[in-house]
Design a protein around this motif. Structure first.
Motif, PDB file in Angstrom:
ATOM      1  N   LEU A  28      -1.017   1.352  -0.891  1.00 38.53           N
ATOM      2  CA  LEU A  28       0.378   0.939  -0.998  1.00 38.53           C
ATOM      3  C   LEU A  28       1.235   0.754   0.261  1.00 38.53           C
ATOM      4  O   LEU A  28       2.094  -0.096   0.346  1.00 38.53           O
ATOM      5  CB  LEU A  28       1.099   2.205  -2.049  1.00 38.53           C
ATOM      6  N   LYS A  29       1.027   1.639   1.239  1.00 32.03           N
ATOM      7  CA  LYS A  29       1.454   1.098   2.773  1.00 32.03           C
ATOM      8  C   LYS A  29       1.305  -0.386   3.032  1.00 32.03           C
ATOM      9  O   LYS A  29       1.962  -0.938   3.578  1.00 32.03           O
ATOM     10  CB  LYS A  29       0.945   2.208   3.651  1.00 32.03           C
ATOM     11  N   GLU A  31       0.306  -2.939   1.010  1.00 33.46           N
ATOM     12  CA  GLU A  31       0.982  -3.391   0.099  1.00 33.46           C
ATOM     13  C   GLU A  31       2.409  -3.637   0.507  1.00 33.46           C
ATOM     14  O   GLU A  31       3.087  -4.947   0.447  1.00 33.46           O
ATOM     15  CB  GLU A  31       1.012  -3.295  -1.402  1.00 33.46           C
ATOM     16  N   ASN A  32       3.214  -2.671   0.894  1.00 35.78           N
ATOM     17  CA  ASN A  32       4.545  -2.446   1.357  1.00 35.78           C
ATOM     18  C   ASN A  32       4.719  -3.410   2.536  1.00 35.78           C
ATOM     19  O   ASN A  32       5.538  -4.300   2.583  1.00 35.78           O
ATOM     20  CB  ASN A  32       4.886  -1.330   1.559  1.00 35.78           C
ATOM     21  N   GLU A  33       3.832  -3.286   3.494  1.00 36.93           N
ATOM     22  CA  GLU A  33       3.824  -4.190   4.693  1.00 36.93           C
ATOM     23  C   GLU A  33       3.817  -5.857   4.313  1.00 36.93           C
ATOM     24  O   GLU A  33       4.556  -6.699   4.855  1.00 36.93           O
ATOM     25  CB  GLU A  33       2.696  -3.816   5.641  1.00 36.93           C
ATOM     26  N   LEU A  35       4.657  -7.045   1.600  1.00 36.92           N
ATOM     27  CA  LEU A  35       5.842  -7.598   0.766  1.00 36.92           C
ATOM     28  C   LEU A  35       6.987  -7.670   1.751  1.00 36.92           C
ATOM     29  O   LEU A  35       7.964  -8.591   1.389  1.00 36.92           O
ATOM     30  CB  LEU A  35       6.064  -6.554  -0.153  1.00 36.92           C
ATOM     31  N   ASN A  36       7.169  -6.674   2.594  1.00 39.61           N
ATOM     32  CA  ASN A  36       8.001  -6.847   3.810  1.00 39.61           C
ATOM     33  C   ASN A  36       8.144  -8.251   4.549  1.00 39.61           C
ATOM     34  O   ASN A  36       8.937  -8.806   4.951  1.00 39.61           O
ATOM     35  CB  ASN A  36       8.029  -5.676   4.867  1.00 39.61           C
TER      36      ASN A  36
END
Length: 112
Positions: A28-29, A31-33, A35-36
């Motif tokens: 998830l980390k 994926e978050n990077e 997406l950002n």
């Protein structure tokens, strides 16, 4: 003996659960990077599209404004209209499509 096996299995289960949780957290980390990063790209694309939209809207407003046409007539093969200063070209005919071409090409300079 059964109780001992139960405790071993329970410890393994808890440990396995914790490992899976950590793996999910890492996934998830990442994926978050991603997406950002895409968020920044999308904001930039939105800004570019808004600028293009404004250019095209200005060109449409120029061609849609009846004041830019005047009352034309043909004299010696030229479209002209009468004004207090004498015979002049209408803004549309003087422009000769340059406003539209520049808007479509992405040139921000106005020509009116």
């Amino acid at each position: 003996m059964m109780m001992w096996i139960y405790r071993v299995v329970k410890k393994l289960s808890v440990r396995q659960h914790e490992e899976e949780r950590q793996q999910r957290e890492q996934f998830l980390k990442k994926e978050n990077e991603i997406l950002n990063r895409h968020k920044g790209e999308l904001i930039e694309q939105k800004w570019i599209l808004e600028m293009e939209n404004n250019r095209l809207r200005e060109a449409l407003e120029f061609y849609g404004d009846r004041k830019n046409y005047g009352k034309e007539e043909v004299r010696n093969g030229l479209w002209v209209h009468n004004s207090a200063m004498g015979i002049t070209f209408s803004n549309i005919h003087h422009d000769d499509g340059e406003t539209a071409r520049k808007a479509l090409e992405g040139d921000d300079n106005e020509t009116t």
